[in-house]
Design a protein around this motif. Structure first.
Motif, mmCIF file in Angstrom:
data_model
loop_
_atom_site.group_PDB
_atom_site.id
_atom_site.type_symbol
_atom_site.label_atom_id
_atom_site.label_comp_id
_atom_site.label_asym_id
_atom_site.label_seq_id
_atom_site.Cartn_x
_atom_site.Cartn_y
_atom_site.Cartn_z
ATOM 1 N N UNK A 620 -12.807 -44.641 -1.588
ATOM 2 C CA UNK A 620 -13.674 -43.474 -1.481
ATOM 3 C C UNK A 620 -13.173 -42.309 -2.313
ATOM 4 N N UNK A 621 -11.863 -42.055 -2.261
ATOM 5 C CA UNK A 621 -11.306 -40.927 -3.010
ATOM 6 C C UNK A 621 -11.425 -41.155 -4.515
ATOM 7 N N UNK A 622 -11.158 -42.376 -4.961
ATOM 8 C CA UNK A 622 -11.262 -42.685 -6.394
ATOM 9 C C UNK A 622 -12.711 -42.600 -6.866
ATOM 10 N N UNK A 623 -13.622 -43.120 -6.050
ATOM 11 C CA UNK A 623 -15.039 -43.052 -6.422
ATOM 12 C C UNK A 623 -15.511 -41.610 -6.496
ATOM 13 N N UNK A 624 -15.118 -40.795 -5.532
ATOM 14 C CA UNK A 624 -15.529 -39.385 -5.548
ATOM 15 C C UNK A 624 -14.982 -38.666 -6.769
ATOM 16 N N UNK A 625 -13.771 -39.016 -7.161
ATOM 17 C CA UNK A 625 -13.199 -38.393 -8.360
ATOM 18 C C UNK A 625 -13.995 -38.806 -9.600
ATOM 19 N N UNK A 626 -14.360 -40.080 -9.675
ATOM 20 C CA UNK A 626 -15.164 -40.538 -10.796
ATOM 21 C C UNK A 626 -16.528 -39.867 -10.823
ATOM 22 N N UNK A 627 -17.152 -39.727 -9.658
ATOM 23 C CA UNK A 627 -18.459 -39.055 -9.562
ATOM 24 C C UNK A 627 -18.338 -37.611 -10.038
ATOM 25 N N UNK A 628 -17.281 -36.928 -9.601
ATOM 26 C CA UNK A 628 -17.098 -35.527 -9.985
ATOM 27 C C UNK A 628 -16.930 -35.398 -11.498
ATOM 28 N N UNK A 629 -16.167 -36.303 -12.114
ATOM 29 C CA UNK A 629 -15.987 -36.253 -13.566
ATOM 30 C C UNK A 629 -17.299 -36.520 -14.297
ATOM 31 N N UNK A 630 -18.104 -37.443 -13.765
ATOM 32 C CA UNK A 630 -19.410 -37.717 -14.377
ATOM 33 C C UNK A 630 -20.311 -36.484 -14.295
ATOM 34 N N UNK A 631 -20.349 -35.860 -13.140
ATOM 35 C CA UNK A 631 -21.184 -34.671 -12.976
ATOM 36 C C UNK A 631 -20.716 -33.542 -13.884
ATOM 37 N N UNK A 632 -19.410 -33.392 -13.979
ATOM 38 C CA UNK A 632 -18.846 -32.297 -14.746
ATOM 39 C C UNK A 632 -19.083 -32.468 -16.242
#
Length: 924
Positions: A620-632
């Motif tokens: 979950x933490x790794x996926x959320x980090x990836x999502x945040x980088x994609x959004x950013x």
């Protein structure tokens, strides 16, 4: 200026990143307004002294305290008592209320009347009497900023007053720059020294003031500012819009804004010219070049003024020169003229023995285009890319393009930089601008392989569609003749085409790709040739390909090139060859401003592996980090992959609300762009969610929408992972023969030979479809194998299925241990629906599972409890983070630990779960 106020709580000094110092000032104010006292705040220019004093003044005002303030000015240091005059002028109306001797002394010293100047002790006594009078009705706080520029006479009196404030209900709060001395006696007041901001606070401040910086630029600013709040705010203001997005290179030293230049101008410009020349060489040449240090050692006397001013420190034993702060290094360069900088670079090019460094200095010393230097820079850029510094590689290609005479060659170099920026470095917006620059340099560049690849990458993440990007690249690849000189560009084009085919989700898209790979195979790297098989069509991976892949994965331990790491990892993604350490390095480099796009892909694969291995908090933490980088960074297409592990977690925990939101978002973006793989993607998620909710017919229909059971279509990648899911859905919904056909098809495709986890899934599927007379023979070896615990989620489902089947066959005693183990595994994973099903099956055998804690480590930590209560009020992760001064990523990681402990699967259940815990788990 320091960090912005974190909240409008005026009862405490509150500045982000200054919690310790703010608490100290709060304590000082509370004591001073009762018993009197003095406090000196010190720190480097821009470190936040003034902002902290401002916050203290607001707090004092909220306490009903009268505040008088003065600020030193370097232009008034020669005016006697100018500081006291500025400080006390607002209270001048009360002077007549003092005894005549005190009134006269103060009026004369402050210039209100002419007369004999009072002695220092008399003036001090008069001032203390006046302060006592002013504070007799209302406590008083005197604030003096920039004490180093307050006139000598005022400072001398303030030093004496600071020692004598006890019992007067008067506070004296002063600030002074480090490195500047004043006539204030440091023994008169305790000192509060401001250190640079911690990394999290610095990042928070930078994001607040400059939210749209590319991550590589943001990390560069953080490094140059070195925790200085003013620099964090001001450095980006001197950048161009292209530099902010990564569309243009950043110089070796960042330019200074007018405000920062003013801070350092007097310290640097006041140095002798030989000293400034020497410092310029040091600033542009690095801090530890051996030949440079010999030059500096040979001019040691010229360096003395800079050392005496504490601008630089020289460690002569280590042959190393260090600037007191990166901003001083930037100021030395910024305050030099262009000819001075070019001359320094030319001298440094002569001094260095490193050909790459020499090329960099020659480029900066060039007056205009120079193909010889440009060609050398391209070579350095390729070497830099090979070493993994993708951001620097883009910068070097851009500088090379500036120095290139031929417009066509300049355009090709800009297009190459655009591709690296879009597909690797994460500078998507900047890369789009570079492509426009390339077309402006030479309109014919549109037809080149490099430009087509860059354009396709942009289309995938913007307004374009899959079919247009596919047509563009297929045309470019088809018309490119095999040539070793174009091998790298061909592989980049084919890699982009592979992603287009993957997300396109249609068989016909793959044919031109397979044909091109076959035609160009001799020019392609081994890792790409393998990825074109094992990633594109994993079901048909051959033993020879897998052995070759194993060797490549084993060689990645010391690999520094993130492009190669990710390509090998992609080749192993669906066939369970997973270079974790290499991917973790790639992700870490991306966090530090490196190859952001590659870091996202690394995070996706790390998260997927964590899900399969039952490390769901990590997933979950790794996926959320990836999502945040994609959004950013605007990576809408990569967002799918980043969402996949997160949605799998939601499906396994029946968080239907999250799945529905993510599904709508994906389909709204993907379907109009013909990215039809989204249907397969969400069908897999919804199939697992239906299994979790015991909606077996729905699960069966979702999985068969991907492909009919009994078949493994080419290039349908997800089917290699879903064999057990599809078989379980079919068996539980009554489609047993189709389930058996799927097991036979998997055996014929030899999926079990690909990897141990796939063997387990195939063997588990075979057990699920086994006849009543043989099924224990298939279940028992699997559940007894110690290696099976590597995949706790499918193992728990297998234990559950085995226990349920034994119970149906009236073997109650035999069923119980399997159902017990299933329940424990499900609970440890935090998947409540599955755990409840295991518990219900166990009760049906006549036994109830003993319940200990709700999950692993059932009692919440204080921080987890605080975060959980805030999230239960409806706050987002970002809002919770702002409240507690944590990053959204950290909040998300804590919540992933909280959910299993509380036995819930969504935020919506937080309030009830916390209420059920009772008084022990009270709110924050």
């Amino acid at each position: 200026m320091a960090a912005h106020e974190s909240r409008s709580d005026a009862s405490h000094v509150s500045v982000v990143g200054r919690e310790r110092e703010a608490a100290a000032l709060t304590s000082f104010l509370e004591t001073a307004v009762r018993d009197g006292g003095a406090q000196l705040v010190t720190g480097q220019p821009g470190i936040g002294k003034t902002e902290l004093l401002n916050a203290a003044m607001r707090q004092a005002g909220s306490m009903g305290v009268r505040v008088l303030r003065a600020s030193g000015s370097e232009y008034e240091t020669e005016l006697g008592f100018a500081g006291l005059h500025q400080l006390l002028l607002p209270a001048a109306g009360s002077l007549p209320e003092l005894p005549e001797v005190h009134r006269a002394a103060l009026a004369t010293a402050l210039g209100f009347e002419r007369g004999e100047p009072p002695g220092r002790l008399m003036l001090t006594s008069a001032l203390l009497a006046w302060l006592a009078h002013l504070a007799s009705t209302t406590p008083l706080v005197l604030v003096v900023d920039d004490l180093q520029w307050v006139d000598r006479a005022s400072v001398a009196v303030l030093s004496l007053v600071a020692r004598r404030l006890g019992g007067l209900r008067v506070g004296l709060l002063l600030s002074q720059r480090t490195g500047h001395e004043s006539f204030f006696d440091r023994e008169s007041a305790p000192e509060l020294a401001l250190a640079p901001l911690e990394e999290d606070a610095a990042l928070s401040l930078l994001r607040h003031h400059h939210p749209n910086l590319h991550s590589s630029v943001r990390h560069r600013i953080l490094a140059e500012a070195d925790g200085n709040p003013l620099a964090l705010i001001e450095l980006p203001r001197a950048l161009t819009a292209a530099q902010e997005t990564g569309a243009d290179f950043l110089p070796s030293t960042l330019p200074l804004s007018a405000r920062l230049r003013w801070l350092f101008d007097s310290r640097v410009s006041g140095l002798p010219e030989p000293t400034r020349r020497l410092l310029l060489l040091a600033a542009l040449g690095g801090e530890d070049g051996t030949r440079l240090m010999k030059v500096i050692a040979g001019s040691a006397s010229d360096l003395v003024p800079a050392e005496a001013s504490e601008l630089v420190f020289v460690d002569r034993r280590a042959d190393r020169l260090r600037f007191a702060h990166p901003l001083i290094r930037s100021a030395v360069v910024d305050l030099a003229t262009a000819p001075e900088r070019r001359a320094a670079h030319h001298r440094l090019a002569q001094l260095t023995a490193d050909p790459d460094v020499q090329a960099l200095h020659l480029a900066e010393s060039a007056l205009g285009p120079d193909d010889t230097i440009a060609n050398r820079l391209v070579e350095v850029a390729l070497t830099t890319l090979e070493r993994g510094d993708t951001v620097q590689a883009v910068s070097l290609l851009l500088r090379a393009a500036d120095l290139t005479l031929d417009p066509a060659e300049r355009a090709r170099r800009l297009a190459r930089a655009s591709y690296i920026g879009a597909n690797i470095a994460g500078t998507l917006d900047g890369a789009r601008a570079l492509l426009h620059r390339a077309r402006a340099a030479d309109p014919a560049v549109t037809n080149t392989l490099q430009a087509s690849t860059a354009a396709a990458a942009h289309l995938l993440n913007s307004e374009g569609d899959i079919d247009t990007a596919h047509k563009l690249l297929v045309g470019a690849v088809t018309h490119t003749e095999p040539d070793p000189h174009s091998a790298e560009a061909l592989e980049e084009a084919l890699g982009t085409l592979m992603m287009i085919c993957t997300f396109g989700g249609r068989q016909e898209l793959w044919r031109p790709f397979d044909d091109a790979v076959a035609r160009l195979a001799p020019l392609l790297t081994a890792s790409f040739r393998l990825a074109a098989a094992t990633f594109a069509d994993p079901v048909r991976s051959t033993p020879e390909q897998l052995r070759e892949l194993d060797a490549l994965v084993a060689d990645l331990d010391g690999e520094s090139n993130p492009v190669r790491v990710v390509m090998v990892a992609l080749a192993g993604h669906y066939v369970d060859r997973f270079p974790r350490r290499a991917l973790e390095r790639t992700a870490a480099e991306g966090r530090a401003g490196g190859a952001v796009a590659l870091a996202v892909q690394a995070l996706i694969m790390l998260a997927a592996s964590a899900f399969h291995e039952g490390r769901w908090q990590d997933a979950g933490a790794l996926a959320d980090e990836g999502i945040a980088l994609c959004e950013e960074n605007g990576y809408d297409l990569l967002m799918w992959g980043a969402q996949n592990p997160r949605m799998l977690l939601a499906a396994a925990r029946a968080d239907i609300e999250y799945i529905a939101r993510a599904r709508v978002r994906m389909h709204q973006w993907a379907i109009p762009r013909n990215a039809l793989a989204v249907r397969t993607f969400t069908a897999n998620i919804e199939g697992l969610a239906a299994l979790t909710q015991a909606r077996y017919q729905d699960a069966y229909e979702h999985y068969t929408s991907i492909c009919p059971l009994g078949t493994f279509p080419s290039h349908e990648q997800v089917t290699v992972w879903t064999i057990m899911d599809a078989v379980e859905a079919a068996v539980r919904s009554g489609h047993v023969e189709e389930a058996r056909a799927h097991v036979r098809a998997a055996a014929e495709a030899k999926l079990a030979g690909i990897a141990p986890r796939l063997r387990f899934l195939c063997d588990a599927s075979a057990a699920l479809v086994a006849d009543d007379d043989v099924y224990p023979d298939l279940f028992d070896p699997l559940v007894a194998d110690p290696g099976s615990v590597r995949w706790p989620f499918p193992l728990a489902r297998l234990e559950l299925a085995y226990g349920e089947r034994l119970r149906r066959n009236r073997a109650m005693r035999a069923a119980r241990p399997h159902l017990e183990r299933a329940g424990k595994l499900f609970t440890s994973l935090g998947t409540t629906p599955w755990a409840e099903r295991a518990e219900a099956a166990l009760r049906a055998t006549g036994r109830r599972r003993r319940k200990g804690a709700a999950g692993p480590g059932a009692v919440l930590t204080p921080q987890e409890r605080q975060i959980a209560h805030l999230a239960a009020t409806g706050l987002t992760n970002r809002q919770v983070g702002e409240h507690l001064l944590l990053s959204p990523r950290t909040v998300g990681a804590h919540l992933y630990r909280v959910f299993p402990k509380l036995g819930i699967s969504s935020r919506a259940a937080l309030r009830d779960a916390l209420t059920d815990l009772g008084d022990e788990e009270d709110g924050p």
